[in-house]
Each structure stands twice: as C-alpha cells, then as structure tokens.
Design a protein around this motif. Structure first.
Motif, PDB file in Angstrom:
ATOM      1  N   LEU A 127      20.678  -9.923  -6.799  1.00 21.84           N
ATOM      2  CA  LEU A 127      21.916  -9.559  -7.491  1.00 21.84           C
ATOM      3  C   LEU A 127      22.411  -8.185  -7.042  1.00 21.84           C
ATOM      4  O   LEU A 127      23.605  -8.009  -6.750  1.00 21.84           O
ATOM      5  CB  LEU A 127      21.689  -9.573  -8.998  1.00 21.84           C
ATOM      6  N   LEU A 128      21.511  -7.206  -6.967  1.00 20.71           N
ATOM      7  CA  LEU A 128      21.914  -5.862  -6.557  1.00 20.71           C
ATOM      8  C   LEU A 128      22.430  -5.847  -5.128  1.00 20.71           C
ATOM      9  O   LEU A 128      23.441  -5.185  -4.822  1.00 20.71           O
ATOM     10  CB  LEU A 128      20.724  -4.915  -6.699  1.00 20.71           C
ATOM     11  N   LEU A 129      21.761  -6.578  -4.236  1.00 19.97           N
ATOM     12  CA  LEU A 129      22.245  -6.640  -2.858  1.00 19.97           C
ATOM     13  C   LEU A 129      23.568  -7.394  -2.781  1.00 19.97           C
ATOM     14  O   LEU A 129      24.470  -7.013  -2.006  1.00 19.97           O
ATOM     15  CB  LEU A 129      21.197  -7.312  -1.969  1.00 19.97           C
ATOM     16  N   GLY A 130      23.715  -8.437  -3.582  1.00 17.77           N
ATOM     17  CA  GLY A 130      24.972  -9.176  -3.571  1.00 17.77           C
ATOM     18  C   GLY A 130      26.152  -8.334  -4.026  1.00 17.77           C
ATOM     19  O   GLY A 130      27.250  -8.442  -3.484  1.00 17.77           O
ATOM     20  N   ILE A 131      25.948  -7.482  -5.025  1.00 19.11           N
ATOM     21  CA  ILE A 131      27.020  -6.585  -5.471  1.00 19.11           C
ATOM     22  C   ILE A 131      27.391  -5.624  -4.353  1.00 19.11           C
ATOM     23  O   ILE A 131      28.580  -5.335  -4.120  1.00 19.11           O
ATOM     24  CB  ILE A 131      26.588  -5.838  -6.738  1.00 19.11           C
ATOM     25  N   GLN A 132      26.394  -5.118  -3.626  1.00 20.62           N
ATOM     26  CA  GLN A 132      26.682  -4.207  -2.516  1.00 20.62           C
ATOM     27  C   GLN A 132      27.481  -4.908  -1.420  1.00 20.62           C
ATOM     28  O   GLN A 132      28.398  -4.315  -0.833  1.00 20.62           O
ATOM     29  CB  GLN A 132      25.378  -3.664  -1.924  1.00 20.62           C
ATOM     30  N   LEU A 133      27.146  -6.190  -1.149  1.00 18.91           N
ATOM     31  CA  LEU A 133      27.811  -6.914  -0.076  1.00 18.91           C
ATOM     32  C   LEU A 133      29.089  -7.599  -0.533  1.00 18.91           C
ATOM     33  O   LEU A 133      29.778  -8.230   0.273  1.00 18.91           O
ATOM     34  CB  LEU A 133      26.859  -7.968   0.510  1.00 18.91           C
ATOM     35  N   GLY A 134      29.402  -7.495  -1.836  1.00 19.97           N
ATOM     36  CA  GLY A 134      30.611  -8.127  -2.343  1.00 19.97           C
ATOM     37  C   GLY A 134      30.456  -9.602  -2.642  1.00 19.97           C
ATOM     38  O   GLY A 134      31.461 -10.316  -2.773  1.00 19.97           O
ATOM     39  N   ASN A 135      29.224 -10.088  -2.751  1.00 18.81           N
ATOM     40  CA  ASN A 135      28.973 -11.498  -3.049  1.00 18.81           C
ATOM     41  C   ASN A 135      27.795 -11.589  -4.011  1.00 18.81           C
ATOM     42  O   ASN A 135      26.654 -11.838  -3.598  1.00 18.81           O
ATOM     43  CB  ASN A 135      28.683 -12.273  -1.767  1.00 18.81           C
ATOM     44  N   PRO A 136      28.011 -11.384  -5.302  1.00 17.41           N
ATOM     45  CA  PRO A 136      26.890 -11.379  -6.259  1.00 17.41           C
ATOM     46  C   PRO A 136      26.143 -12.692  -6.350  1.00 17.41           C
ATOM     47  O   PRO A 136      25.007 -12.720  -6.850  1.00 17.41           O
ATOM     48  CB  PRO A 136      27.577 -11.051  -7.601  1.00 17.41           C
ATOM     49  N   GLU A 137      26.709 -13.799  -5.877  1.00 17.90           N
ATOM     50  CA  GLU A 137      26.063 -15.101  -5.982  1.00 17.90           C
ATOM     51  C   GLU A 137      25.089 -15.373  -4.837  1.00 17.90           C
ATOM     52  O   GLU A 137      24.425 -16.410  -4.835  1.00 17.90           O
ATOM     53  CB  GLU A 137      27.125 -16.202  -6.022  1.00 17.90           C
ATOM     54  N   GLN A 138      25.031 -14.507  -3.852  1.00 17.19           N
ATOM     55  CA  GLN A 138      24.147 -14.780  -2.713  1.00 17.19           C
ATOM     56  C   GLN A 138      22.693 -14.693  -3.145  1.00 17.19           C
ATOM     57  O   GLN A 138      22.328 -14.008  -4.093  1.00 17.19           O
ATOM     58  CB  GLN A 138      24.433 -13.784  -1.579  1.00 17.19           C
ATOM     59  N   ASN A 139      21.817 -15.381  -2.422  1.00 18.99           N
ATOM     60  CA  ASN A 139      20.370 -15.269  -2.634  1.00 18.99           C
ATOM     61  C   ASN A 139      19.656 -15.644  -1.343  1.00 18.99           C
ATOM     62  O   ASN A 139      20.151 -16.437  -0.553  1.00 18.99           O
ATOM     63  CB  ASN A 139      19.902 -16.178  -3.781  1.00 18.99           C
ATOM     64  N   GLY A 140      18.509 -15.054  -1.127  1.00 13.12           N
ATOM     65  CA  GLY A 140      17.710 -15.346   0.056  1.00 13.12           C
ATOM     66  C   GLY A 140      17.671 -14.230   1.070  1.00 13.12           C
ATOM     67  O   GLY A 140      16.699 -14.118   1.825  1.00 13.12           O
ATOM     68  N   ALA A 141      18.697 -13.386   1.115  1.00 14.79           N
ATOM     69  CA  ALA A 141      18.709 -12.323   2.118  1.00 14.79           C
ATOM     70  C   ALA A 141      17.615 -11.299   1.857  1.00 14.79           C
ATOM     71  O   ALA A 141      17.023 -10.752   2.792  1.00 14.79           O
ATOM     72  CB  ALA A 141      20.076 -11.642   2.142  1.00 14.79           C
ATOM     73  N   VAL A 142      17.305 -11.026   0.600  1.00 17.37           N
ATOM     74  CA  VAL A 142      16.262 -10.044   0.283  1.00 17.37           C
ATOM     75  C   VAL A 142      14.900 -10.531   0.774  1.00 17.37           C
ATOM     76  O   VAL A 142      14.089  -9.755   1.279  1.00 17.37           O
ATOM     77  CB  VAL A 142      16.228  -9.770  -1.230  1.00 17.37           C
ATOM     78  N   ALA A 143      14.629 -11.830   0.637  1.00 16.01           N
ATOM     79  CA  ALA A 143      13.358 -12.371   1.107  1.00 16.01           C
ATOM     80  C   ALA A 143      13.203 -12.172   2.610  1.00 16.01           C
ATOM     81  O   ALA A 143      12.125 -11.824   3.102  1.00 16.01           O
ATOM     82  CB  ALA A 143      13.250 -13.848   0.746  1.00 16.01           C
ATOM     83  N   SER A 144      14.273 -12.383   3.347  1.00 12.08           N
ATOM     84  CA  SER A 144      14.218 -12.186   4.796  1.00 12.08           C
ATOM     85  C   SER A 144      13.962 -10.727   5.144  1.00 12.08           C
ATOM     86  O   SER A 144      13.165 -10.410   6.043  1.00 12.08           O
ATOM     87  CB  SER A 144      15.525 -12.648   5.428  1.00 12.08           C
ATOM     88  N   LEU A 145      14.622  -9.820   4.432  1.00 18.19           N
ATOM     89  CA  LEU A 145      14.395  -8.400   4.674  1.00 18.19           C
ATOM     90  C   LEU A 145      12.970  -7.988   4.313  1.00 18.19           C
ATOM     91  O   LEU A 145      12.358  -7.164   4.995  1.00 18.19           O
ATOM     92  CB  LEU A 145      15.400  -7.583   3.858  1.00 18.19           C
TER      93      LEU A 145
ATOM     94  N   VAL B 198      21.491  -9.482   7.112  1.00 20.92           N
ATOM     95  CA  VAL B 198      22.120  -8.586   6.150  1.00 20.92           C
ATOM     96  C   VAL B 198      23.629  -8.720   6.176  1.00 20.92           C
ATOM     97  O   VAL B 198      24.308  -8.658   5.157  1.00 20.92           O
ATOM     98  CB  VAL B 198      21.701  -7.127   6.439  1.00 20.92           C
ATOM     99  N   GLY B 199      24.197  -8.952   7.349  1.00 19.95           N
ATOM    100  CA  GLY B 199      25.643  -8.994   7.451  1.00 19.95           C
ATOM    101  C   GLY B 199      26.278 -10.281   6.995  1.00 19.95           C
ATOM    102  O   GLY B 199      27.490 -10.360   6.911  1.00 19.95           O
ATOM    103  N   ALA B 200      25.482 -11.316   6.726  1.00 22.24           N
ATOM    104  CA  ALA B 200      26.047 -12.608   6.328  1.00 22.24           C
ATOM    105  C   ALA B 200      25.333 -13.101   5.089  1.00 22.24           C
ATOM    106  O   ALA B 200      24.130 -13.031   4.984  1.00 22.24           O
ATOM    107  CB  ALA B 200      25.897 -13.622   7.470  1.00 22.24           C
ATOM    108  N   ALA B 201      26.105 -13.619   4.158  1.00 26.12           N
ATOM    109  CA  ALA B 201      25.507 -14.114   2.915  1.00 26.12           C
ATOM    110  C   ALA B 201      24.799 -15.436   3.128  1.00 26.12           C
ATOM    111  O   ALA B 201      24.006 -15.859   2.288  1.00 26.12           O
ATOM    112  CB  ALA B 201      26.589 -14.287   1.856  1.00 26.12           C
ATOM    113  N   ALA B 202      25.044 -16.102   4.252  1.00 29.42           N
ATOM    114  CA  ALA B 202      24.425 -17.399   4.502  1.00 29.42           C
ATOM    115  C   ALA B 202      23.066 -17.274   5.161  1.00 29.42           C
ATOM    116  O   ALA B 202      22.565 -18.240   5.728  1.00 29.42           O
ATOM    117  CB  ALA B 202      25.344 -18.243   5.388  1.00 29.42           C
TER     118      ALA B 202
END
Length: 550
Positions: free
Chosen positions: A257-275, A302-306
């Motif tokens: 959620l925190l990363l999604g707010i930073q990227l402008g997409n609060p609904e994203q998930n999965g990017a933190v696991a990759s990082l 990081v640059g893509a929500a997908a």
C-alpha cells in the motif's frame, strides 16, 4: 416558684427516660456488628464466614433438604459473588476471542521461550526495529532519526502530504492488529499508524535504493554519497540482518500500500516482494547470485505496477519479508519425496512422533559412519542448497555457504515454520527445518565438517570447523518435528537401506584398511602375488607326487 421548677425538671427527666428506652429498643432490633472481618480472596471478594460448631457437627442427612432454586449451580446471577462475576467475565472474553478466531490471520509471531533460551541475540534486533513488537526500545532509538529522514525524502520526492499515508494505514488497523501475536495491544491507533508509516517507508527506501549495487540511493532517491545509512556502508549489513528477523516484520500488504501510494497506484501488489528478494540476496546461504535475467526483472519492477510476479514462488499471497525470503529459498517447486510403501503405514502414527526428542529426529547416520559403510559424499552443482540426491551409494549435496549471519537466519526461518501451523500442515511447510535436521544428523564433529569442506560441500567464514559443527548441532534444539512429513524422508530410507547392506560395508572396510594409500596398495598386490605363487607351487608339488614323470 419552687414547686413549678421541680415539676419542670421532673417532666424533662421523664422525657429523657422515654428517649433512652426507644434507642435501646432500636439497637436490639439491629444485628450485632461482626467481631472479626473475613479474609479477602485474591480477587478482592469477601470469603464466606466459617461454619459454627453446630453446623460442622450436623451430618448431611440431618440437614434440611435444599430446593433446586437454592443450589449454587442454579442460583440467580444477581446473587453471585464478585469472584464468580469476575470468572464469568473472563469466560465471556474467552468466548469472544474464540468466535473472532484471530489465529487465522497471525503472521508475525513472538518466538517461543523454549526456542529462544540461550539464543536471545539471534531473535532480537541489534540495529533497527521494524514494526510494533520492538518499537520504542531504548537501544534502537538511534535509528529513528534516519527513519524520519527517509520519510522526509519520500514526501519531498512525491509531493504528498503525510496524512495520505497515515489515513491509508489507519483504515487497515484491525487487519494489521490481527497479524501480530498479542495484537499490538499496547499501542494506540495513532501510535500504530505512525510506527507502520515510519518503518514501512524506511524499508521501502532501502529496497529501492539497493538496486544496481546501491547506486539508486544517490541517482534515483536523492541521498548523499556520504550518507551513513543510505550509501551501502558497513551499517547496511547489520540493518539487513535485523530486517529478516521473525519479530521484526511488517505485513506485506502494508508495504504494498505504501509503495502504491508513492507510485500513484495504491491497488498494486507484488512489487515489494520482488524488491525484497533482490535486497536479501546477499543473505542467501549459497555463493551463486541471482541469474541476470531475474535481476533485470527485479530492477525493472519498480517502474511498472504490473511487476507483481517476477517468478513463480512469489505468485501467491505472502505474509512479510521473511516469508518472501523463505519462498525464494525454496523456489523451483520443492515437493516432498513420497515415502516407500513400507513406510506408508507409519503416517497414521505421525502425530505421536511430533515431539522435541533428538532420538526421534534421526534421519541418517553421520558422515564418518556413512563412509565406513561405503557411502560417499559429493558436491552437487546447483544453487539450491536443499536439493539433495542419493544415487549408487553416493550422497550428492549442494554447496552451502556459512557466514556470521547464517545461524540467525536459519533460527528465524525454523521458528517461523514452528509457529505458522497452517503452513506446516501444508506440503513444503517444514522444508528448512527438514534440511537443518538432516545436516545436523550428517555432522557430529569437526572431522565431519572437514570432510564435507574437502568435498566442496561446506564453505564457511567461521573460526574453525568445530564452530560449524556446533552451529548445525544447535539449530534444532527443542524443535517439534515429524520425520515422516519431511521432503527428505524417502531419501533417508534409501541411504539407510544402503547402509544396512553388509556387502557395501565389507567393500568399504577393505578399501579403508588396504587401499587407503599407494604403499598399502603395493603391499596388498605383493601379498596377493606371493599367495598365487605359493598356491601354484603347492599344486605342482602335489601333482608331481601323484603323477610322477616316467
């Protein structure tokens, strides 16, 4: 005047006597005050008065019958004592907790006392606290100022107001509290939201800045090259070790959620696991780094929500960073080996074997005993340290790297598998524990470690081989484990059957005693040659005796 005066005095005297009689009559009607105060119970309620001697002597059959309405079990609730009322309140609280079923969402546990005895440092953060369980500890407050700097950088870089993050996290308060053992009850709503935003932002800054060897801190996030924390200096090693501890976790959905707010997409998930996988790569107990194609996927995520599914192990919902790291260790579909038919009937007794007993955790014999039975150990060329094979009397074990953080890493992974019951019951839920116990069985002494080191299986940065042996022998103390549910169960049966085969033991003994060095081989060959000559001479002597030449 005198007569009148005496009459008045007599009237007042009679009035006084009447008042005294009235007072005495009221006192006789009221019960006498208690002489001795009863002793209080532990919860503050008064104890009943002791029975009179007549009551003590009166037998049960002589007492008047008690009606159903007067029995203690059916007495009306308004007549309950304070002690019974307190017990009823505790039962109501237990009933409500049972109905809520908070254990279904638990993911951040406190390490049980039986596991942490003697290993307190391995489970306790030394540099930074992440999450509410160790929040506010005096020895960790030094890192708080760097957390506030990280939050300042995020707000400056994104142009957001801090209330956007606080409000989003507060909306998840009930879900967050259910993830923590003890439900973070000691923290108020505002304090919990502040802790999650501050620590979560700090974690995300470390994840994002560590990409490309730490250049992201300066080039992308705007930190100074001389930053004491965000410049990949020596402190980063201690911070990374603390962030993998079981008690030092933040639920992954909060970080997403925190990363999604930073990227402008609060609904994203999965990017933190990759990082997280990329950030914790240096802690991998193998010297094989991530493949280049996997690294490029992680760095571009990081640059893509997908970028949610970098590879298969991270496709399912995950709990926190320790869970992500564990799944990355067990990537490529690790499945338990099916037990042989002779062992299937033992499955129904597996519940009886879930005990913390070293004798019931015996997988295989130690390396020294296996060598005496003719079983050799060889390094298997794979970066999956758990992928052990056994073929033709040869135990193939992948290389494992032991460093100063390996013990704490394995202890926290094992503690997570011990605490997260729903994961243990599923296939693959105790694979780290299975591997640790298997290696504990293989290694009993420094000589066993030396043999594995000479074969290229164990590489360590510790002081001596004895320290490595002690590390493996202490990993699974007080661990509850069922060897029948291990992915190494079938392999262990194969090794033990080969060990029990007498012919292999005899061959191994011959090799060990007579073919251990070149001089021993020469002696054996010379002895065999002399034995053949002696046999031939005996034969020709007997032959010439029975068939002399004419």
């Amino acid at each position: 005047m005198v007569a009148v005066f005496n009459k008045d005095v007599l009237s007042w005297y009679l009035i006084t006597i009447k008042l005294r009689e009235a007072v005495d009559a009221n006192l006789q009607k009221s019960p006498p005050p208690p002489q001795d105060l009863p002793l209080p119970l532990t919860n503050g309620a008064a104890s009943p008065p002791p029975p009179t001697p007549l009551q003590r002597r009166q037998p049960e059959q002589d007492r008047p019958p008690r009606s159903r309405a007067q029995s203690p079990a059916h007495s009306p609730k308004p007549q309950d004592s304070e002690w019974v009322i307190a017990i009823r309140g505790k039962l109501a609280q237990a009933r409500a907790e049972e109905a809520a079923c908070p254990w279904a969402r638990l993911s951040v546990y406190r390490v049980p006392k039986c596991l942490r005895d003697g290993e307190e440092r391995a489970y306790t953060p030394q540099a930074v606290s992440i999450g509410p369980l160790h929040h506010g500890r005096r020895r960790l407050r030094e890192m708080d100022r760097h957390k506030w700097r990280a939050l300042h950088h995020v707000l400056k870089r994104t142009g957001h107001d801090v209330t956007a993050y606080l409000g989003a996290v507060r909306a998840l308060e009930d879900r967050v509290r259910a993830c923590y053992e003890g439900r973070a009850a000691g923290m108020g709503s505002n304090e919990l939201a502040e802790c999650l935003v501050l620590d979560g932002t700090f974690v995300l800054e470390l994840f994002r800045g560590a990409l490309d060897g730490g250049k992201g801190f300066v080039d992308d996030l705007g930190y100074s090259r001389h930053d004491p924390i965000f410049a990949m200096r020596g402190a980063m090693h201690a911070v990374r070790n603390d962030m993998i501890l079981l008690e030092n976790q933040i639920p992954l959905f909060v970080l997403d959620l925190l990363l999604g707010i930073q990227l402008g997409n609060p609904e994203q998930n999965g990017a933190v696991a990759s990082l997280a996988v990329r950030f914790f790569d240096p802690l991998m107990p193998t010297d094989a780094p991530l493949l280049r194609k996997d690294r490029s996927k992680l760095e571009s995520s990081v640059g893509a929500a997908a970028a949610a599914a970098a590879f298969d192990p991270l496709s399912d919902p995950m709990l926190h960073c320790l869970d992500v790291f564990r799944r990355s260790l067990l990537s490529a579909g690790l499945q338990p080996m099916p037990p042989p038919p002779a062992r299937l009937w033992l499955k129904k007794w597996s519940g009886l074997r879930r005990v913390a007993d070293k004798r019931r955790q015996q997988f295989v014999h130690c390396v020294s005993e296996l060598r005496e039975a003719g079983i050799r150990c060889r390094r298997r060329n794979t970066d999956r340290f758990w992928d052990i094979k056994f073929e033709n009397g040869e135990l193939q074990i992948p290389r494992i790297l032991i460093h100063d953080g390996t013990k704490s890493l394995f202890l926290n992974l094992i503690a997570f598998e011990q605490c997260h019951i729903t994961d243990i019951d599923a296939p693959g839920g105790n694979n780290i524990t299975s591997y640790a116990i298997f290696m504990d069985n293989l290694i009993n002494s420094a000589e066993d470690v030396k043999y594995l080191h000479d074969r290229g299986i164990i590489e360590h940065w510790l002081g001596s081989d004895a320290e490595v042996a002690d590390l493996f022998n202490r990993l699974c103390d007080e661990v509850v484990f069922d060897i029948n549910d291990s992915y190494l169960s079938g392999l262990s049966d194969q090794v033990n059957r080969y060990y029990d085969y007498k012919w292999s033991t005899w061959v191994a003994s011959l090799q060990h005693n007579y073919f251990s060095n070149p001089w021993a081989i020469v002696s054996v060959v010379a002895a065999v040659f002399l034995l053949l000559l002696t046999t031939m001479q005996t034969f020709y002597s007997a032959y010439s005796y029975y068939r002399p030449p004419h």
